[in-house]
Design a protein around this motif. Structure first.
Motif, short mmCIF file in Angstrom:
data_model
loop_
_atom_site.label_atom_id
_atom_site.label_comp_id
_atom_site.label_asym_id
_atom_site.label_seq_id
_atom_site.Cartn_x
_atom_site.Cartn_y
_atom_site.Cartn_z
N ALA A 48 0.82 -1.21 0.00
CA ALA A 48 0.00 0.00 0.00
C ALA A 48 0.85 1.25 0.00
CB ALA A 48 -0.93 0.00 1.22
N GLU A 49 0.39 2.25 -0.76
CA GLU A 49 1.07 3.54 -0.84
C GLU A 49 0.68 4.44 0.34
OE1 GLU A 49 1.17 7.60 -3.59
OE2 GLU A 49 0.14 5.81 -4.35
N HIS A 50 1.67 4.82 1.12
CA HIS A 50 1.50 5.82 2.17
C HIS A 50 2.74 6.71 2.16
CE1 HIS A 50 -2.06 4.11 4.18
NE2 HIS A 50 -1.55 2.94 3.87
N HIS A 51 2.58 7.92 2.65
CA HIS A 51 3.70 8.86 2.63
C HIS A 51 3.83 9.56 3.98
CE1 HIS A 51 4.08 8.51 -1.74
NE2 HIS A 51 2.76 8.55 -1.78
N ASN A 52 5.09 9.83 4.36
CA ASN A 52 5.40 10.62 5.55
C ASN A 52 4.83 9.99 6.83
OD1 ASN A 52 6.60 12.85 6.87
ND2 ASN A 52 4.66 13.99 6.86
N ILE A 53 4.85 8.66 6.90
CA ILE A 53 4.39 7.96 8.09
C ILE A 53 5.58 7.16 8.64
CG2 ILE A 53 2.80 6.24 9.02
CD1 ILE A 53 0.80 7.07 6.89
N PRO A 54 6.06 7.46 9.84
CA PRO A 54 7.29 6.84 10.34
C PRO A 54 7.28 5.32 10.37
CG PRO A 54 6.68 8.72 11.70
CD PRO A 54 5.55 8.51 10.75
N GLY A 55 6.13 4.70 10.53
CA GLY A 55 6.10 3.24 10.65
C GLY A 55 5.82 2.49 9.37
N ILE A 56 5.79 3.18 8.23
CA ILE A 56 5.44 2.54 6.96
C ILE A 56 6.50 2.86 5.92
CG2 ILE A 56 3.75 2.45 5.09
CD1 ILE A 56 1.58 3.04 7.11
N ALA A 57 7.05 1.81 5.27
CA ALA A 57 8.14 1.98 4.31
C ALA A 57 7.73 1.70 2.88
CB ALA A 57 9.32 1.09 4.70
N GLY A 80 -2.17 -2.26 -3.14
CA GLY A 80 -3.41 -2.21 -2.39
C GLY A 80 -3.52 -0.97 -1.52
N GLY A 81 -3.37 0.21 -2.05
CA GLY A 81 -3.28 0.40 -3.48
C GLY A 81 -2.35 1.54 -3.82
N ILE A 82 -2.32 1.81 -5.12
CA ILE A 82 -1.75 3.05 -5.62
C ILE A 82 -2.81 4.14 -5.50
CG2 ILE A 82 -1.05 4.24 -7.74
CD1 ILE A 82 1.17 2.52 -6.72
N MET A 83 -2.44 5.28 -4.91
CA MET A 83 -3.39 6.38 -4.77
C MET A 83 -3.32 7.23 -6.06
SD MET A 83 -4.72 5.76 -1.84
CE MET A 83 -4.43 4.01 -2.12
N LEU A 84 -4.21 6.91 -6.99
CA LEU A 84 -4.10 7.43 -8.35
C LEU A 84 -4.04 8.96 -8.42
CD1 LEU A 84 -3.89 6.80 -11.33
CD2 LEU A 84 -6.38 6.57 -11.41
N PRO A 85 -4.81 9.73 -7.63
CA PRO A 85 -4.70 11.19 -7.73
C PRO A 85 -3.34 11.76 -7.35
CG PRO A 85 -6.79 10.57 -6.75
CD PRO A 85 -5.96 9.33 -6.78
N ASN A 86 -2.47 10.93 -6.77
CA ASN A 86 -1.11 11.38 -6.45
C ASN A 86 -0.19 11.35 -7.67
OD1 ASN A 86 -1.94 11.56 -3.81
ND2 ASN A 86 -0.77 9.80 -3.07
N GLY A 110 -4.21 -2.32 -7.92
CA GLY A 110 -5.30 -1.83 -7.08
C GLY A 110 -5.18 -0.33 -6.92
N LEU A 111 -6.30 0.38 -7.09
CA LEU A 111 -6.28 1.84 -7.11
C LEU A 111 -7.19 2.42 -6.04
CD1 LEU A 111 -6.62 2.27 -10.98
CD2 LEU A 111 -4.53 2.59 -9.64
N GLY A 112 -6.71 3.45 -5.36
CA GLY A 112 -7.50 4.19 -4.40
C GLY A 112 -7.47 5.66 -4.74
N ARG A 113 -8.32 6.43 -4.05
CA ARG A 113 -8.38 7.87 -4.32
C ARG A 113 -7.99 8.72 -3.12
NH1 ARG A 113 -13.57 10.41 -3.16
NH2 ARG A 113 -14.85 8.98 -1.93
N ALA A 114 -7.74 8.12 -1.96
CA ALA A 114 -7.32 8.87 -0.79
C ALA A 114 -5.87 9.34 -0.96
CB ALA A 114 -7.45 8.01 0.46
N PRO A 115 -5.44 10.34 -0.23
CA PRO A 115 -4.07 10.82 -0.38
C PRO A 115 -3.02 9.89 0.22
CG PRO A 115 -5.20 12.07 1.32
CD PRO A 115 -6.24 11.21 0.66
N GLY A 116 -3.39 9.10 1.24
CA GLY A 116 -2.39 8.28 1.90
C GLY A 116 -1.38 9.12 2.65
N SER A 117 -1.82 10.29 3.11
CA SER A 117 -0.88 11.22 3.74
C SER A 117 -1.67 12.35 4.41
CB SER A 117 0.06 11.81 2.68
OG SER A 117 -0.68 12.47 1.68
#
Length: 345
Positions: A48-57, A80-86, A110-117
């Motif tokens: 899963a795509e997440h950004h600027n979260i210390p516990g997720i690489a 699960g997923g790529i945040m497509l709007p990013n 897999g595509l999501g629309r949340a920022p993940g950040s």
């Protein structure tokens, strides 16, 4: 025969960084887990795509998907997923076209629309506050880049064009993506691992589904947190790691994964306790019998075609053991393996 026998199990991984560990450790553990669950017969392994979260690489998701795919042979690997709007759709078409070319027939998108950040990180990503509303148009553009190139088409994804066989999943924690997946006839994955209150989206997806060239019937997957151990008591102790993770989220102070504690008493106030329990309402914690009963109930409730499991453990060996236990619930007990044997060379 257990009702779980014919339900594929899959894995969602965020390449967690544990307290005292590093991103390099997280990547080694991710590969170890992928190799482990491949031997156990799991169906797919998503990051899963997440950004600027210390516990997720797993921020550079496509890069990590390629790394995992290179260390496995049969496991489907995807996002699960790529945040497509990013991202620009062309970039995603090129990245996943490259992955599919390198590992044909094994890549999921897999595509999501949340920022993940957070908001500041969204700005750093050059993502506007209303980018999520553009998701349907971005999805159309991406699918066009993955379709066979047309004569005179001015911009093509190379590689990517003509690789529309890459499965595209829509991910969601509300009814937005459920409705869109149903309208387009795409598979849908619901984020029950952090949004347990929205499982009605699964039923809505099935009700509104329109057959397409991709699917002639709906196919829905449910994400769920599972902490399995040899006994209920041991599982409850290990589950304090995920409780501490969500407590840090509630407080707006994300931390690396913490080791389990004997008791959460004194570590949270009543409001925080209720907020964490609400987020983890769908979490399944227990020994083999407890986990089996709760997974069977989940499948019956949601009519899920597939179950994607996410687990938060501080120690790799506990995480590997949890996936062994879950695999054994399908009717054939998996042989316990030495966790060290799963580490990449």
């Amino acid at each position: 025969m257990t009702v779980l026998a014919n339900v594929p199990f899959s894995v969602l991984d965020l390449a967690p960084i544990v307290e005292g560990g590093s991103a390099a450790d997280a990547f080694r553990n991710t590969v170890a887990l992928a190799q482990h669950v491949e031997k156990l017969g799991y169906n797919r392994f998503w990051l899963a795509e997440h950004h600027n979260i210390p516990g997720i690489a797993s921020s550079a998701t496509a890069v990590l998907i390629g790394h995992v795919a290179s260390h496995t042979t049969t496991l489907r690997v995807g996002s699960g997923g790529i945040m497509l709007p990013n991202h620009a759709p062309l970039i995603i078409a090129e990245q996943f076209g490259t992955l599919e070319t390198l590992y044909p027939g094994r890549i999921d998108l897999g595509l999501g629309r949340a920022p993940g950040s957070d908001g500041a990180t969204q700005h750093a990503l050059r993502r506007g506050p209303r980018s999520g509303l553009e998701f349907p148009a971005l999805l159309d553009e991406l699918r066009a880049f993955l379709a066979p190139a047309q004569p005179g088409q001015p911009v093509r994804a190379i590689p990517g064009a003509g690789l529309d066989s890459i499965p595209i999943w829509l991910l969601g924690s509300s009814d937005f993506s459920a409705r869109l997946a149903a309208e387009l006839g795409l598979p849908f994955s619901f984020a029950g691992h952090f949004s347990p209150e929205g499982m009605a989206a699964m039923r809505l997806y099935r009700h509104l589904f329109k057959p397409s060239e991709t699917l002639d019937r709906p196919y829905a997957m449910i994400g769920v947190p599972v902490i399995a151990a040899d006994t209920d008591e041991q599982a409850r102790h290990l589950s304090t790691t995920q409780q501490l993770k969500f407590l840090s989220l509630v407080r707006g102070n994300r931390l690396a994964l913490q080791p389990p504690v004997d008791s959460m008493d004194g570590l949270w106030n009543e409001w925080e306790r209720q907020a964490v329990h609400q987020k983890l309402a769908a979490s399944i914690v227990g020994g083999p019998d407890t986990v089996r009963q709760k997974l069977e109930a989940l499948v019956a409730q949601t009519e899920a075609d597939e179950v994607m499991i996410v687990s938060d453990f501080h120690h790799l060996e506990d995480r590997l053991r949890s996936y062994e236990i879950v695999a054994s619930l399908k009717g054939e007990r998996a042989a316990r393996q030495d966790p060290a044997s799963c580490l990449p060379a």
